[in-house]
Design a protein around this motif. Structure first.
Motif: not given
Length: 111
Positions: A24-27, A30-31, A36-38
């Protein structure tokens, strides 16, 4: 024996909850990274969207300036030649005037 099975199941479930919490933390990380990339992609698109047309216009402008510069360079060479010829004419004229002035003056006869 039952206590060992219950404790073992408890450990497996705790490990499962720990993995679920880490995932859940990794998600979330990553979100956030995807957001940021978007955002960076949108900003880059906004900045570079008109770049091909601007580059094309710039190339056309540079080509026109090169042609104009070549024409002006040719005119400059012509003006320099004319000035050089005028300088030679002026030099020749001055040297002839000096030669005339340096001749011995004609003796005037006294009557």
């Amino acid at each position: 024996m039952l206590i060992v099975v219950v404790i073992f199941n408890l450990l497996i479930s705790l490990f499962g909850f720990y993995l679920a919490w880490r995932i859940w933390k990794l998600r979330r990380v990553l979100a956030a990274a995807a957001d940021i990339v978007a955002l960076a992609e949108r900003s880059t698109y906004r900045v570079l969207h008109g770049a091909p047309q601007a580059i094309s216009r710039g190339q056309i402008g540079v080509h026109g300036l090169k042609k104009r510069y070549q024409h002006l360079e040719f005119q400059l060479q012509r003006v320099q030649r004319v000035l050089m010829v005028l300088g030679l004419i002026q030099k020749t004229y001055r040297s002839r005037r000096r030669r005339r002035g340096k001749r011995a003056p004609a003796k005037s006869s006294k009557l």
